[in-house]
Structures are given as structure tokens and as C-alpha cells.
Design an enzyme around this catalytic site. Structure first.
Site, PDB file in Angstrom:
ATOM      1  N   ALA A 164       0.849  -1.193   0.000  1.00 19.66           N
ATOM      2  CA  ALA A 164       0.000   0.000   0.000  1.00 19.66           C
ATOM      3  C   ALA A 164       0.885   1.243   0.000  1.00 19.66           C
ATOM      4  O   ALA A 164       0.969   1.990   0.981  1.00 19.66           O
ATOM      5  CB  ALA A 164      -0.929  -0.018   1.207  1.00 19.66           C
ATOM      6  N   MET A 166       0.698   4.133  -1.379  1.00 19.84           N
ATOM      7  CA  MET A 166       0.114   5.462  -1.187  1.00 19.84           C
ATOM      8  C   MET A 166      -0.030   5.772   0.303  1.00 19.84           C
ATOM      9  O   MET A 166       0.190   6.909   0.737  1.00 19.84           O
ATOM     10  CB  MET A 166      -1.257   5.552  -1.874  1.00 19.84           C
ATOM     11  CG  MET A 166      -1.270   5.132  -3.336  1.00 19.84           C
ATOM     12  SD  MET A 166      -0.108   6.024  -4.393  1.00 19.84           S
ATOM     13  CE  MET A 166       1.145   4.786  -4.682  1.00 19.84           C
ATOM     14  N   ASP A 167      -0.395   4.773   1.088  1.00 15.52           N
ATOM     15  CA  ASP A 167      -0.441   4.947   2.546  1.00 15.52           C
ATOM     16  C   ASP A 167       0.950   5.251   3.092  1.00 15.52           C
ATOM     17  O   ASP A 167       1.113   6.119   3.955  1.00 15.52           O
ATOM     18  CB  ASP A 167      -0.985   3.682   3.213  1.00 15.52           C
ATOM     19  CG  ASP A 167      -2.486   3.558   3.095  1.00 15.52           C
ATOM     20  OD1 ASP A 167      -3.158   3.614   4.126  1.00 15.52           O
ATOM     21  OD2 ASP A 167      -2.983   3.398   1.975  1.00 15.52           O
ATOM     22  N   VAL A 168       1.943   4.517   2.596  1.00 14.77           N
ATOM     23  CA  VAL A 168       3.308   4.713   3.079  1.00 14.77           C
ATOM     24  C   VAL A 168       3.801   6.110   2.733  1.00 14.77           C
ATOM     25  O   VAL A 168       4.418   6.799   3.564  1.00 14.77           O
ATOM     26  CB  VAL A 168       4.233   3.635   2.481  1.00 14.77           C
ATOM     27  CG1 VAL A 168       5.688   3.913   2.840  1.00 14.77           C
ATOM     28  CG2 VAL A 168       3.827   2.248   2.981  1.00 14.77           C
ATOM     29  N   ALA A 171       2.084   8.673   4.939  1.00 21.00           N
ATOM     30  CA  ALA A 171       2.637   8.619   6.293  1.00 21.00           C
ATOM     31  C   ALA A 171       3.952   9.382   6.369  1.00 21.00           C
ATOM     32  O   ALA A 171       4.195  10.137   7.315  1.00 21.00           O
ATOM     33  CB  ALA A 171       2.833   7.168   6.723  1.00 21.00           C
TER      34      ALA A 171
END
Length: 394
Positions: A164, A166-168, A171
């Protein structure tokens, strides 16, 4: 090192919890507020088909929840919101991933919490920005931000990346923004509302692919793992045993590759002499390289390339990755022999020392009592909150 920092995590899944764990690595106290109506963060139950976790900490949950305390608190109740407000008055950072409009109904929006604590930094992760109520999910963001259209083989369908990302990326954006906010607060004494969206993080992560398009109107096409601006770079080549990847970024490196393969004259051919020529004649270059590389032993080839300063590596599966001492040094156990070890990427030096001391990911609600007591709640008041269903004690 920020041992005196307190973080309230009102976030679940990956992006927000990754930021919370980052601050735990730095030595902060991180209090993860979880919903008792759902038995906490949904990733506690995101298991693999063959995974049977012995408790409420799936392997997925373990990837971003080390070093935290868990408080089970129902923010849909007025009393639950009162508890949150008590915690926030002594906090430095709040991390939230509510959709726009959701937080206000829970008394957990930036305006409400910053009125209680003007020095508070409120980090808010959304899918598409603080004014767009669409939920943000990595797979959809990968599609809408252009990543999937570029990813995959030329003759195959668009493909989602297996992490994932895009989440990383989001963040990391929020980590940086909150660290800047902490620095600014030391100068002004003021907190801030710090919004980050998955879509913004994704588009910023397009990097050279974006500038290739914006400056030359080049629309990237799927080309496997090859690089649009460099050759040979990124493509996996078969050897006699293990596939390898070349990352040849200079003409000198290409000449050294040709020497190792016993074809030094290739580097002098007009169609391969410069990177621009190699990019233009990529297919012909692959046709020349593949049969030569297929004759080589991967270990012998890589040793020869490394001695000549040519960037190259084997295509590893995860068991091989974690046999590498670099990866092994980045792996933390949970401290619980009955539970599988969880992976954590740590930072070098003193911060790594703190990370190695972090406790395991918390059980749901395991710290409800101790956190409330530390914030002035007497045992009788805690029992009353539990009886009313406002809190849950593990």
C-alpha cells in the site's frame, strides 16, 4: 529523541498508525484510541488465509503498532468525548484519519481539540483532502493517481503494486510535516492543523514520470520494470539460476558491464554508446543482453559487476531478504514467544536503541486503566465508565 512528547492516535489501518509508530520509535508516548464497538483497529482481524493468530494482533496489525498503549474508548458518547478531551489537554500531537465531517460528530475535530490545547499539532490524513468526503483506499488511489496505468507488462493489464505505497507515502509526508510543526512550535508556542491526503502524496510520488509528462507531453506506458529514461535499468534478466536486475546509470557502468560479459565492443557501438542511444534502441539492447546473461551464474556475475562498480542485484524472495543481515537488523520480535515476530524498520544510531526497547503491539484496550489513572481518573470513576460502556478494559 522526544521522550517528553505525547501522541494521541485516532487512526487505524496503515498510514496514520505508521506515523504513530514512528513517534514511538523516537521515544514518544503513543496512546492508540480504539473503538470498543468494533473491537478496535480493523487490521487486528486482517489475517492471511493460513494465519491463525493466537490473540488479537494479526501480522498486519503488528507492522505499524509497536510501542503503543491501547485505550478502548467510545467517542460516540458524551462521556467518551470528555475522556478524550482530558487526554488531549496534556498531549502534543493528535493523529487522525477521519473522513471530513466525521471527527466533529465525535468531538475529535481539529478545531475542538485545538481550542482545548492551542499548542496541539493535529495531523489529519484523508483520501482526497479535508474538504472531500470520499473515503481513501490505497488501491483506488493507485488507480486514480496514474500508478496502475504505468504498472505491469506492456501486453498485460494495469497492475496494483503489492504494497500500500500510497499509505506509506502519505505517512512519510505527515511525519515530516509534524516534525516541522514541532520545530516551529518551539519558536512560536503555537500548534497547527496539518492535513495530508493520499492523493496529494501519490501525485507528488510520480516524480520523474510526472515531469516527463508535464515538460514533454510523454504519457508513460506499461513497460514492465524498465525505466523510461535509463537503459538497461530495472528490467529483470534471467541467468543460469537466479534472475538479476541491472541499474546501469552511466556510460562508464555500461562499458564495465560489457567487459564483464565479454563483449567490450558493444559499448562502442553507436546505438549503445550513450544512455540516450540505449533508451532509443532498448529492444535491440535487450536482445543482445539476454542470451549473454542467461549463460552466467548469478553469484559469479554479481561479484564481477560489484567489483567493477556496476549496480546490480539478485531478484530475491522474502526468505532470502530476511537472511540478509541488513534486514535481520531491522526486525523486532513482539516479546511474546507465542506470537509470530513482527517486522519493523528502525532508524540508525540512538533512535535504533529506542526502537529495540519498544514494547510489542498492544492488545485491544490493554492500557485503558493505566492511561486513565495517569490522567487523574480514580478507580471508582474508571469502573463507572466501564459499566456505562464508555470504555472497555482488557
Amino acid at each position: 529523541m522526544i521522550e517528553s512528547c505525547t501522541v494521541i492516535e485516532l487512526a487505524s489501518v496503515l498510514a496514520g498508525p505508521s506515523v504513530g509508530q514512528f513517534f514511538a520509535e523516537l521515544g514518544a508516548t503513543v496512546i492508540k484510541v480504539e473503538n470498543p464497538r468494533t473491537q478496535g483497529d480493523v487490521t487486528r482481524r486482517w489475517t492471511l488465509p493460513h494465519e491463525t493468530p493466537p490473540d488479537d494482533r494479526s501480522a498486519y496489525f503488528c507492522c505499524c503498532n509497536y510501542g503503543k498503549q491501547s485505550v478502548a474508548l467510545d467517542l460516540r458518547t458524551e462521556r467518551g468525548q470528555d475522556v478524550l478531551h482530558t487526554l488531549v489537554t496534556e498531549a502534543d500531537i493528535v493523529i487522525a484519519n477521519y473522513r471530513p465531517g466525521q471527527a466533529a460528530a465525535l468531538g475529535a475535530d481539529a478545531d475542538t481539540l485545538r481550542d482545548l490545547n492551542p499548542a496541539l499539532l493535529y495531523g489529519h490524513i484523508t483520501g482526497y483532502g479535508p474538504d472531500n468526503p470520499r473515503p481513501g483506499y490505497d488501491a483506488v488511489i493507485q488507480a486514480e493517481s496514474g500508478f496502475m496505468a504505468m504498472n505491469g507488462s506492456a501486453d498485460g493489464p494495469p497492475t496494483k503494486m503489492p504494497v500500500a505505497l500510497m499509505d506509506v507515502l502519505a505517512a512519510h509526508h505527515l511525519k515530516e510535516a509534524l516534525l516541522v510543526g514541532l520545530l516551529r512550535r518551539t519558536q512560536t508556542g503555537q500548534g497547527a492543523y496539518v492535513p495530508v491526503s493520499l492523493m496529494q502524496a501519490a501525485v507528488s510520488g510520480l516524480a520523474n514520470q510526472a515531469t516527463n509528462y508535464l515538460n514533454t507531453d510523454h504519457v508513460p506506458q506499461r513497460m514492465g520494470s524498465a525505466h523510461p529514461n535509463i537503459a538497461p535499468y530495472g528490467t529483470a534478466y534471467a541467468t543460469a539460476d537466479t534472475p538479476v536486475v541491472l541499474a546501469v546509470g552511466t556510460d562508464r557502468q555500461f562499458a564495465a558491464l560489457c567487459d564483464v560479459l565479454g563483449r567490450p565492443a558493444l559499448a562502442k557501438e553507436e546505438r549503445f554508446a550513450t544512455n540516450a542511444a540505449r533508451v532509443q534502441h532498448r529492444a535491440a539492447l535487450d536482445n543482445v543482453l539476454r542470451p549473454r546473461l542467461a549463460e552466467q551464474s548469478a553469484d559469479a556475475l554479481l561479484n564481477a559487476l560489484h567489483q567493477r562498480g556496476v549496480p546490480a542485484g539478485a531478484v530475491r524472495v522474502l526468505p532470502a531478504v530476511f537472511n540478509d543481515p541488513h534486514a535481520a537488523a531491522m526486525t523486532l520480535g513482539t516479546g511474546d514467544a507465542a506470537h509470530p515476530a513482527g517486522l519493523r524498520q528502525t532508524m540508525p544510531g540512538a533512535v535504533e536503541d529506542v526502537a529495540q526497547e519498544m514494547g510489542p503491539p498492544p492488545h485491544f484496550g490493554a492500557d485503558t486503566t493505566s492511561v486513565l489513572q495517569a490522567n487523574g481518573y480514580a478507580r471508582g470513576a474508571i469502573d463507572a465508565l466501564e459499566k456505562e460502556g464508555v470504555i472497555q478494559i482488557a
